[in-house]
Design an enzyme around this catalytic site. Structure first.
Site, PDB file in Angstrom:
ATOM      1  N   ASP A   1       0.889  -1.161   0.000  1.00 35.75           N
ATOM      2  CA  ASP A   1       0.000   0.000   0.000  1.00 35.75           C
ATOM      3  C   ASP A   1       0.923   1.205   0.000  1.00 35.75           C
ATOM      4  OD1 ASP A   1      -1.535   2.185   0.663  1.00 35.75           O
ATOM      5  OD2 ASP A   1      -2.640   1.194   2.280  1.00 35.75           O
TER       6      ASP A   1
ATOM      7  N   TYR B   1       1.388   0.094  14.988  1.00 38.26           N
ATOM      8  CA  TYR B   1       0.424  -0.033  13.882  1.00 38.26           C
ATOM      9  C   TYR B   1       0.855   0.821  12.701  1.00 38.26           C
ATOM     10  CZ  TYR B   1      -3.837   0.080  11.176  1.00 38.26           C
ATOM     11  OH  TYR B   1      -4.752  -0.051  10.155  1.00 38.26           O
TER      12      TYR B   1
ATOM     13  N   LYS C   1      -2.827  -2.431   7.780  1.00 39.09           N
ATOM     14  CA  LYS C   1      -3.067  -3.877   7.806  1.00 39.09           C
ATOM     15  C   LYS C   1      -2.185  -4.587   6.780  1.00 39.09           C
ATOM     16  CE  LYS C   1      -5.402  -5.391  11.001  1.00 39.09           C
ATOM     17  NZ  LYS C   1      -4.716  -6.346  11.881  1.00 39.09           N
TER      18      LYS C   1
HETATM   19  C1  F6R Z   1      -8.067  -0.212   7.963  1.00 37.54           C
HETATM   20  C2  F6R Z   1      -7.669   1.067   7.352  1.00 37.54           C
HETATM   21  C3  F6R Z   1      -8.483   2.282   7.635  1.00 37.54           C
HETATM   22  C4  F6R Z   1      -7.696   3.314   8.440  1.00 37.54           C
HETATM   23  C5  F6R Z   1      -8.576   4.549   8.787  1.00 37.54           C
HETATM   24  C6  F6R Z   1      -7.784   5.642   9.474  1.00 37.54           C
HETATM   25  O1  F6R Z   1      -7.127  -1.201   7.730  1.00 37.54           O
HETATM   26  O2  F6R Z   1      -6.693   1.160   6.647  1.00 37.54           O
HETATM   27  O3  F6R Z   1      -9.672   1.932   8.290  1.00 37.54           O
HETATM   28  O4  F6R Z   1      -7.190   2.758   9.614  1.00 37.54           O
HETATM   29  O5  F6R Z   1      -9.111   5.107   7.597  1.00 37.54           O
HETATM   30  O6  F6R Z   1      -6.727   5.972   8.652  1.00 37.54           O
HETATM   31  P1  F6R Z   1      -5.652   7.094   8.957  1.00 37.54           P
HETATM   32  O7  F6R Z   1      -5.128   6.843  10.344  1.00 37.54           O
HETATM   33  O8  F6R Z   1      -4.633   6.888   7.881  1.00 37.54           O
HETATM   34  O9  F6R Z   1      -6.363   8.425   8.836  1.00 37.54           O
HETATM   35 MG    MG Z   2      -4.065   2.167   3.118  1.00 37.27          MG
HETATM   36 MG    MG Z   3      -4.918  -2.029   2.049  1.00 36.11          MG
END
Ligand code: F6R
Ligand code: MG
Ligand code: MG
Length: 365
Positions: A11, A228, A231
């Site tokens: 990603d 973290y 994923k």
């Molecule tokens: C789940 C995922 C999303 C982000 C969420 C917050 O695996 O990638 O649910 O965790 O959109 O994202 P940030 O912290 O990047 O704003």
């Molecule tokens: Mg992402």
């Molecule tokens: Mg992804």
């Protein structure tokens, strides 16, 4: 002809949010790999995406863990990251955890599944890719494909599969591995792989020919980075037909949208919805988690295809069921078991909230 099939993914920026990959990134990856194909390092390649994950599917004759192939993938992700930064995509470069390439992308953020085999007269392969979930998501489907006669009738009535398959399982917390023979050791096997956040099926082998049948990516981003960082969004390669389960037996496990971890902020359980590549756009509560499958026939290493295997109408009921389960799970809001248990949540405010309230906690009588 001995062929290596490498699927390397990362990603490196989402569009919009974490829901999809920008088409310019796929085009950039395509131009990076086209150049190398002309130079002869790759036999063939296919670029695709699953949600916000960019997927490089490559065939070559350099074997597994090859430095040149891994460097090619890393450099491609670096080029795409530059573009993602220019477009100010969300989380640009998020899976490139190291500043520079050092020999192998394993442990540096990208997910990797690779296998080497003698190409058969007809070599059918299916590549599974998932978004908004973690590496253990393949445990149950792989078990069904290669060990469950209610899923794979070939285990019962096909002479060339009747002796079963061997499962290589990794304990990613202790850094150990063990191999179980199915069917006679399935109860022992299930004790471990039923806990998919720690024990993961890394590979499956044919018991008689010892041929590789399946391989998955088992990198856990949070263990690599110590925090973290998104994923794992894992991939898995499965060989099909002949000595291996038929295409329909390989796809059958995805008719049940199993519960997996990884939805919203990596901190919720949700149903794994089988979809076409075009529908791998997790938007509802950043999900629900998706799985796609591309099928190819190989011809001297050339990727004939792909066919978008889960686009088929016969998965409509599974999609409907996944949406129904999603409604039901969402009704739990911030409560378990929709929300992951405390120790498995990727995001938490517990330490800060505990600290703030520490003085207000008094001992029970
Ligand atoms: C789940 C995922 C999303 C982000 C969420 C917050 O695996 O990638 O649910 O965790 O959109 O994202 P940030 O912290 O990047 O704003
Ligand atoms: Mg992402
Ligand atoms: Mg992804």
């Amino acid at each position: 002809m001995e062929i290596a099939l490498s699927v390397i993914k990362a990603d490196i920026g989402g569009y919009v949010g974490h829901s999809e990959s920008h088409p310019d990134l796929l085009a950039e990856a395509d131009s990076c790999l086209a150049k190398v194909k002309r130079q002869g390092l790759l036999i063939d390649y296919h670029i695709t995406k699953c949600g916000d994950d960019l997927q490089l599917i490559m065939t070559h004759q350099q074997g597994e863990n090859n430095e040149q192939i891994h460097k090619l993938a890393w450099d491609t992700f670096v080029s795409c990251t530059a573009l993602a930064k220019k477009l100010k995509l969300h989380g640009a470069g998020q899976d490139l955890l190291a500043d520079a390439f050092s020999g192998n992308v394993k442990g540096m953020g990208p997910g990797v599944a690779e296998m080497t085999f003698e190409e058969r007269g007809a070599e059918t392969v299916i590549i599974f890719m998932a978004d908004k979930t973690s590496s253990g998501a393949w445990n149950l489907p792989l078990y069904k494909m290669f060990a469950d006669p209610f899923n794979t009738i070939g285990l019962v009535i096909a002479e060339n599969m009747h002796k079963g398959f061997a499962f290589e399982v990794h304990d990613i917390k202790e850094g150990k591995k063990i191999t179980f023979n199915a069917p006679e050791e399935i109860y022992d096997l299930l004790v471990f792989i039923g806990a998919p956040s720690r024990f993961m099926v890394k590979a499956v082998y044919h018991r008689v020919t010892k041929q590789i049948a399946a391989v998955s990516s088992t990198q856990r981003l949070s263990l690599i980075a110590g925090r973290y960082v998104g994923k794992d969004d894992p991939v898995c390669i499965v060989r099909s037909q002949g000595d291996f389960p038929a295409v329909g037996e390989v796809l059958e496990p995805f008719t049940v949208p199993i519960l997996v971890e990884g939805w919203m902020r990596g901190s919720h359980n949700g149903p794994l919805m089988p979809v076409s590549i075009a529908d791998s756009t997790p938007t509802r509560f950043d999900g629900p988690p998706r799985v796609v499958a591309l099928g190819f026939q190989l011809s001297e290493g050339k990727l004939i295809g792909p066919r978008d295997m889960l686009a088929d109408k016969s998965f409509d009921n599974a999609r409907q069921k996944a949406n129904d389960i999603a409604d039901y799970m969402r009704a739990h809001g911030p409560f378990e078991p929709h929300r992951l248990p405390l120790e498995e949540m990727e995001y938490t405010t517990m330490p800060q909230v505990m600290k703030k309230l520490a003085k207000r906690f008094i001992a029970l009588e």
